[in-house]
Every structure is written in C-alpha cells, then in structure tokens.
Design a protein around this motif. Structure first.
Motif: not given
Length: 435
Positions: A1-4, A10-14, A131-132
């Motif tokens: 799951m953490l691969g995204i 996306y990392r910044h938005l999350f 999936g992502d």
C-alpha cells in the motif's frame, strides 16, 4: 500500500491531508473548551449548533463553490483555501461572543466545503491506475482514523503545558503546512467542463449523481453509514458515562476502538477489492452496520460495547472507503470535481439528518429505542441500495442515439445507432441511463 508514496505529487498531497487533519483535530478539542469557557453548562448546545452549521455549510456550499471555482487552476485554489482556513483558526482564540464562534465556523467550513471535493477530484488524475487509486483511498481512510486517535492524545500533551488557546496555533500551523506542501508540487491541469450558466454548473454534479444507478446506491449506503455512525459519535459519551458510570478515558477508548476497526478494514480493502466487486463489499459493510446497530440493544457491559464498536468501525470503513472508485468510474475527468462536490454535499446531508435524530431519540426514548430506530434506518438504506444498484453493473452499456445524425462524430467513434457500445457515463450526449 505504501508504494504509492513513491509518487512525489501524491506524497505531498497525502502529507498535506494528514497535517491538516491533525490541526483540525486540535481545533475540535480547543473549540469544546472555548465553548465551555464562554457558555459554561450550555457548551453542549453551542457545540451542537456549531456542528449543525458545519453540516449546513457542507451541504449548501460545496456545489456552489465548485461551480464558481471550476475554471480556476487547482494549486492556487487549494493554497488559497488553506490560507483562509488558517486565518479563521487564527481568529478563534480572540472571540468573546458565542455568535463569533458560529460565524467563524461557517466561514472555515465553507472553505473546507470548497477544498475537500477539489482535493479529492485531483487524486484520480495523479493516480490513473485503479489499483493505485484504491490504495490511496485506503490511506485516506487511515489518515482520518489516525487523526481521531492521535489528535486527542496530542491535545492532552499540549494542554499539560499550554492553555487551550494555544491549540488553535497548532491548527493554524497545520493549514499553513498543508498550503506549503501543495505549493511544492505541480498538479495536473483540470480539464475544463462545458461552458454553461452558473445554475447548470452548480447542479451538474447532482444531475449526474442522481441519474447514475450505482451512485443512487451509494447515496443509500451513505444513509446507512450515517445512521450507524451517528449512534457512535453522538451517544458514546452517554453510554459510557451514564449507562456504565465510567469516565472520560473510557469514552476516548471506545472511540479509539471504533477507529481501530475502521483502520483494520482500510488495510484489508485493497486486496479484498482486487477479488470482490465494490457493490458486494459496500453493501456487506452496510449490512454489518445495520446488524451491529440493532445488536446495540443487547449491550450490557463496557467490554461488549468495545467489541461492538470494533465491528461497527470495520463496517463503517468497508461501506464508504470504495466510494471514490464509483465516482471516478461514473464521470468524465472534466465532470469529476462536480461529482465529488455532489457526493460531499449529499453524504453530509445524510449526517445532517442522522446526527440530531440519534441524539433526540437517545434523550427521549432511551438508548434501546435509539439503537432500534437507527438500525431500522440503516436497513432502509441497505434495501434501497440493493434495489437501485444493479448487481450486473458493467462499465460499457449498449444503448441507442436515435436523435443523432448517422455521420455524428460520436457514432463514428463508437459504432452505429444499432450497435453502439462504450463505457457509459451521464453527460451532454447521455442524459439518461439506458434501461
């Protein structure tokens, strides 16, 4: 799951979502203490009114805000809305009248009603693989659950050193950090929607939503989720402190167990949704919520309540986490912001009904009556979802266009009048779902 999270945007938005949620959690604690400081024993009524104002802003403002801002670039829009929310939080420690709280909460939640659907509609464009995107939805659910667990603990730690007014500084910092994280990435340019009047743009998402069978099913599931969730959120404190004669730590523990059940489901869902349909998973989750709410009548001890809350948390996440997949599948990219805004408004409309209903029933007919009534409400949602959301729900639906000329580009692209078959969504050429 953490691969995204390898995806930098996306990392910044999350991270922006997580930090803003923590700040909002601190504000929730501080707002309760501020209400007590201003209203004393009437603080509950003040908070109840503030919660109603929040829901009214969510239901009424989201579609209008989306229609008014749909031509604006996403990044400056999101940053500006974060700055507005931060400015409002900065004003809250200085209020001296209860109506000041109501006004500021309306402004802050109106900004959130514009921010959240825009933010949610951006994620499918960043993560086009289904999936992502499913993993992103599960991470988002985890973020909400972690906020429910971490924010109260962080607030308790800060209150041991500072006064509650300083908690609002944490909220301001959260919104500023969110703005900086969004500012640090380049977001996909939103496809412009059709040029039309403000009324057409305001109602477009609602029209697409209510004309799509799977989304009418989603609305029914939203109602079942709100029926069960409102019993947990509104009546946990009454059950723990009045029925079981326990204290605040046990209230926090019960809510944490509910969040833990939701987190367990969120972690399991990406693999489950690889094997089972969204419809099966979401209706099963709603059935679990209705059955669990009915079982509340049998709760006779705090330990049994914790087990029930764990089950309800699991059903809560299973029933609503996949909703983003349905929205993504049910509109063209240019219509997604309007559709996410419609989901935001309609789902919160369900909560606006169920919050006061759960509280009123608990206070007037007792907890057993409230559990029975809210279970029946949830069951109505399950039955309606099964009726309006077909079990056979293919993306491509055969249909006809008798009103289009034979040389129309749409017919040339996807086949003739008699053999017309493509992924079907409601748009200007497809105003109604084929029967």
């Amino acid at each position: 799951m953490l691969g995204i999270l390898c995806n930098r945007t996306y990392r910044h938005l999350f991270a922006a979502q997580v930090i803003a949620l923590l700040g909002t959690g601190l504000m929730t604690v501080a707002l309760g203490l501020l209400a007590y400081d201003l209203a004393g024993p009437d603080a509950g009524a003040v908070l109840g009114t503030a919660l109603a104002i929040k829901m009214v802003a969510y239901v009424g403002v989201a579609p209008v805000a989306q229609a008014s801002t749909d031509q604006l670039p996403r990044r400056p829009l999101l940053v500006g809305l974060d700055l507005i929310r931060g400015a409002v939080a900065l004003c809250l420690p200085f209020v001296t009248e209860i109506w000041h709280i109501y006004l500021l909460i309306f402004v802050l939640q109106s900004a959130s009603a514009a921010f959240t659907p825009t933010f949610q509609a951006t994620i499918p464009d960043i993560l086009p693989d289904e999936g992502d995107y499913t993993r992103a939805l599960s991470l988002s659910r985890l973020a909400y659950d972690l906020e429910n667990l971490v924010s109260p603990m962080l607030a308790a730690a800060l209150l041991s050193v500072f006064s509650f007014h300083n908690l609002f500084a944490g909220t301001v910092a959260g919104f500023l950090a969110s703005a900086l994280l969004v500012l640090g990435v380049r977001l996909p340019v939103a496809r412009p929607g059709p040029r039309s009047g403000i009324w057409d743009r305001t109602t477009r998402g609602m029209r697409i939503y209510l004309a799509t069978p799977r989304l009418r099913g989603l609305l029914a599931i939203n109602f079942a989720v709100a029926a069960a969730g409102s019993m947990v959120i509104v009546n946990t404190v009454v059950l723990v402190k009045t029925d079981f004669s326990l204290a605040e730590p046990q209230v926090a523990l019960a809510l944490a167990i509910f969040g833990a059940g939701s987190m367990i489901a969120a972690l399991a869902l990406p693999r489950v949704l690889d094997r089972l349909s969204d419809r099966l998973v979401m209706i099963a989750g709603a059935c679990l919520l209705a059955a669990g709410t009915a079982a509340g009548i049998l709760v006779g001890s705090f330990g049994v309540l914790l087990m029930l809350w764990l089950v309800l948390g699991f059903g809560y996440s299973a029933a609503q986490t996949p909703s983003g997949r349905l929205l993504r599948r049910s509109a063209h990219p240019e219509d997604r912001p309007a559709l996410f805004a419609a989901q935001f408004a309609l789902s919160h409309g369900c909560w606006l009904i169920c919050y006061p209903l759960a509280g009123y029933l608990g206070a007037t007919v007792g907890m057993d009556g409230a559990f029975a009534a809210m279970a029946a409400t949830g069951l109505v949602g399950v039955v309606m979802a099964r009726r309006v959301w077909p079990s056979d729900d293919p993306a491509a639906v055969p249909h006809h266009h008798p009103d289009l000329p034979a040389d129309h580009l749409h017919l040339r692209s996807f086949g003739s009048h008699d053999h017309h078959h493509h992924p079907f969504v409601i748009d200007d050429l497809h105003a109604r779902w084929p029967t």
